[in-house]
Design a protein around this motif. Structure first.
Motif, short mmCIF file in Angstrom:
data_model
loop_
_atom_site.label_atom_id
_atom_site.label_comp_id
_atom_site.label_asym_id
_atom_site.label_seq_id
_atom_site.Cartn_x
_atom_site.Cartn_y
_atom_site.Cartn_z
N ARG A 1 0.85 -1.19 0.00
CA ARG A 1 0.00 0.00 0.00
C ARG A 1 0.88 1.24 0.00
N GLU A 2 0.58 2.18 -0.89
CA GLU A 2 1.42 3.35 -1.13
C GLU A 2 0.68 4.63 -0.77
N PHE A 3 1.37 5.52 -0.06
CA PHE A 3 0.81 6.84 0.25
C PHE A 3 0.65 7.64 -1.04
N VAL A 4 -0.49 8.30 -1.16
CA VAL A 4 -0.74 9.15 -2.34
C VAL A 4 -0.84 10.62 -1.94
N ALA A 5 -1.72 10.92 -1.01
CA ALA A 5 -1.96 12.32 -0.62
C ALA A 5 -2.61 12.34 0.75
N ALA A 6 -2.52 13.50 1.40
CA ALA A 6 -3.16 13.67 2.70
C ALA A 6 -3.52 15.13 2.90
N ILE A 7 -4.48 15.34 3.79
CA ILE A 7 -4.91 16.69 4.12
C ILE A 7 -5.18 16.78 5.61
N ALA B 1 -6.53 22.66 9.19
CA ALA B 1 -5.80 23.66 8.42
C ALA B 1 -5.91 23.43 6.92
N ARG B 2 -6.34 22.25 6.53
CA ARG B 2 -6.47 21.88 5.11
C ARG B 2 -5.12 21.91 4.39
N THR B 3 -4.04 21.78 5.13
CA THR B 3 -2.72 21.66 4.51
C THR B 3 -2.66 20.33 3.77
N THR B 4 -2.05 20.34 2.61
CA THR B 4 -2.04 19.14 1.78
C THR B 4 -0.63 18.62 1.54
N TYR B 5 -0.54 17.32 1.30
CA TYR B 5 0.73 16.64 1.10
C TYR B 5 0.54 15.61 -0.01
N SER C 1 5.15 11.35 -7.20
CA SER C 1 4.66 10.86 -8.49
C SER C 1 3.30 11.44 -8.90
N VAL C 2 2.59 12.05 -7.96
CA VAL C 2 1.27 12.61 -8.30
C VAL C 2 1.21 14.12 -8.19
N LYS C 3 2.30 14.74 -7.74
CA LYS C 3 2.30 16.20 -7.61
C LYS C 3 2.03 16.85 -8.95
N GLY C 4 1.16 17.84 -8.94
CA GLY C 4 0.80 18.53 -10.17
C GLY C 4 -0.31 17.86 -10.96
N ARG C 5 -0.65 16.63 -10.58
CA ARG C 5 -1.72 15.92 -11.29
C ARG C 5 -2.92 15.62 -10.38
N PHE C 6 -2.67 15.34 -9.13
CA PHE C 6 -3.73 15.02 -8.17
C PHE C 6 -3.91 16.18 -7.19
N THR C 7 -5.16 16.36 -6.77
CA THR C 7 -5.47 17.37 -5.77
C THR C 7 -6.39 16.77 -4.72
N ILE C 8 -5.99 16.88 -3.47
CA ILE C 8 -6.83 16.43 -2.36
C ILE C 8 -7.52 17.64 -1.76
N SER C 9 -8.78 17.48 -1.42
CA SER C 9 -9.54 18.57 -0.81
C SER C 9 -10.62 17.95 0.07
N ARG C 10 -11.31 18.81 0.78
CA ARG C 10 -12.40 18.29 1.61
C ARG C 10 -13.47 19.35 1.76
N ASN D 1 -6.03 14.02 -12.34
CA ASN D 1 -5.94 14.45 -13.74
C ASN D 1 -4.71 13.84 -14.39
N SER D 2 -4.68 13.88 -15.69
CA SER D 2 -3.54 13.36 -16.45
C SER D 2 -3.17 11.96 -15.98
N LEU D 3 -4.16 11.12 -15.85
CA LEU D 3 -3.93 9.78 -15.33
C LEU D 3 -3.03 8.96 -16.25
N LYS D 4 -2.22 8.12 -15.61
CA LYS D 4 -1.28 7.26 -16.32
C LYS D 4 -1.60 5.80 -15.99
#
Length: 120
Positions: A44-50, A54-58, A62-71, A81-84
């Protein structure tokens, strides 16, 4: 806390998907919501977190600039986006009560996973 992931599907390379994770139960501002993924034969691989408050994102590199985490108030999203083809995996949302971590075992609650398949 219960988590329910949805939004996966089959998409062509270059396309987009938005995953959702519906939450129920009390989530505190110090908690962190994460997205992980597991490809066949891999850990299992970490992708993103928020951070909930504070809604700070991480993101993993490999997904920076393509994926966006929000809530919003009770749902967490992963806009992809720009899925591979290498993004193909089962995606899981998870809650960490202790704070930010990229280690899956440190997360306390998990959703059931949603399959994302990217065709070339």
């Amino acid at each position: 806390v219960q988590l329910q992931a949805s939004g996966g599907g089959l998409v062509q390379a270059g396309g987009s998907l938005r995953l959702s994770c519906a939450t129920s139960g009390r989530i505190f501002s110090s908690h962190v919501m994460g997205w992980f993924r597991r490809s066949p034969g891999k850990e299992r691989e970490f992708v993103a977190a928020i951070r909930w408050g504070a809604r700070t994102t991480y993101y993993t590199d490999s997904v920076k600039g393509r994926f966006t985490i929000s809530r919003d108030s009770d749902e967490v999203y992963l806009q992809m986006n720009s899925l591979k083809p290498e993004d193909t995996a089962v995606y899981y949302c998870a809650l960490n009560r202790e704070g930010l971590s990229r280690v899956a075992d440190s997360y306390d609650y998990w959703g059931q996973g949603t399959q994302v398949t990217v065709s070339s």
